[in-house]
Structure formats: structure tokens, C-alpha cells
Design a protein around this motif. Sequence first.
Motif, PDB file in Angstrom:
ATOM      1  N   LYS A   1      -5.692   4.209  -9.287  1.00 53.01           N
ATOM      2  CA  LYS A   1      -5.703   2.885  -9.831  1.00 53.01           C
ATOM      3  C   LYS A   1      -4.563   2.652 -10.709  1.00 53.01           C
ATOM      4  CE  LYS A   1      -8.910   0.107 -13.011  1.00 53.01           C
ATOM      5  NZ  LYS A   1      -7.899  -0.721 -13.295  1.00 53.01           N
TER       6      LYS A   1
ATOM      7  N   ASP B   1       1.159  -3.697  -9.170  1.00 50.53           N
ATOM      8  CA  ASP B   1       0.684  -5.255  -9.256  1.00 50.53           C
ATOM      9  C   ASP B   1       1.052  -6.080 -10.607  1.00 50.53           C
ATOM     10  OD1 ASP B   1      -1.108  -4.974  -7.074  1.00 50.53           O
ATOM     11  OD2 ASP B   1      -3.041  -4.762  -8.528  1.00 50.53           O
TER      12      ASP B   1
ATOM     13  N   LYS C   1      -1.673   1.610  -8.706  1.00 51.10           N
ATOM     14  CA  LYS C   1      -1.759   0.060  -8.152  1.00 51.10           C
ATOM     15  C   LYS C   1      -1.573  -0.863  -9.414  1.00 51.10           C
ATOM     16  CE  LYS C   1      -5.392  -2.993  -6.069  1.00 51.10           C
ATOM     17  NZ  LYS C   1      -4.926  -4.148  -6.880  1.00 51.10           N
TER      18      LYS C   1
ATOM     19  N   LEU D   1       0.811  -1.120   0.238  1.00 52.33           N
ATOM     20  CA  LEU D   1      -0.042   0.055   0.165  1.00 52.33           C
ATOM     21  C   LEU D   1       0.746   1.215  -0.262  1.00 52.33           C
ATOM     22  CD1 LEU D   1      -2.691   1.120  -0.050  1.00 52.33           C
ATOM     23  CD2 LEU D   1      -2.776   1.116   2.424  1.00 52.33           C
TER      24      LEU D   1
ATOM     25  N   VAL E   1       2.339   1.664  -3.442  1.00 51.16           N
ATOM     26  CA  VAL E   1       1.430   2.060  -4.492  1.00 51.16           C
ATOM     27  C   VAL E   1       0.952   3.603  -4.225  1.00 51.16           C
ATOM     28  CG1 VAL E   1      -1.151   2.165  -4.773  1.00 51.16           C
ATOM     29  CG2 VAL E   1      -0.138  -0.088  -4.539  1.00 51.16           C
TER      30      VAL E   1
END
Length: 122
Positions: free
Chosen positions: A83, A90, A86, A68, A71
Motif C-alpha cells: 500500500k 500514485d 502504491k 504495477l 509499484v
Amino acid sequence: MSDLKNLAETLVNLTVKDVNELAAILKDEYGIEPAAAAVVVSAAGAGEAAEEKTEFDVILKSAGASKLAIVKLVKDLTGAGLKEAKDIVDGAPAPIKEGISKDEAEALKKQLEEAGAEVELK
């Protein structure tokens, strides 16, 4: 200038036997030691030196334990939305920034590593 280029081409194309003869001539006639001659010949043999890299890519290899925080940091560093940040994290390994200066790349790498990410510069 063309004479120097021709000399460089000649030096690059010398055989081992020729290099040894050149070293003997340089030592006997000019007082230059063979080690110095080897440096001259190896420098000539190197041709054009590779240019120093000026543009770097910061690649996120993994987010580590604090995903987190990474990000949020990627969001702040890239100006991307939450988004998008992230998705970058990812999708690791993924580029964070590309074509940036060495100083900027090292600063980004330091910030990301301090937050727990694994980062690579290319």
C-alpha cells in the motif's frame, strides 16, 4: 595562513583596472603571461569552491506505462508495504529514498528507469 587569507581578500576586491595593472606587472617583471594571471585572479575571485554533493534524493517523477511493475519495484527497493509503495507511485513526483550516496542513487535510478519509470536525482 592569515597572510594568504589577506592576499585572497585583496585579489577578490581588485577592480578591472587593478587586474590589468597586475597582469602587466606579472608579465613585465616575472614573465608570467596575462592569460595565466587571469586564471590566478579568477581562481582567487571564485572564493571557496562549492563542495561536491555527497547525498542524493531519488525522486520518482512518473511511473510510466508499467505502473504495477514500478509499484512492486518501489516496494522491494524501499522495504515499504504494498500500500505504501502504491501511494508513493500514485503521488509522483515523490521521493523514493533521500540522503543516499551517489552510487546507490544511480543504481536505484537505473533499476527504476529500466522498469519504465521516469526518475530524477536531486
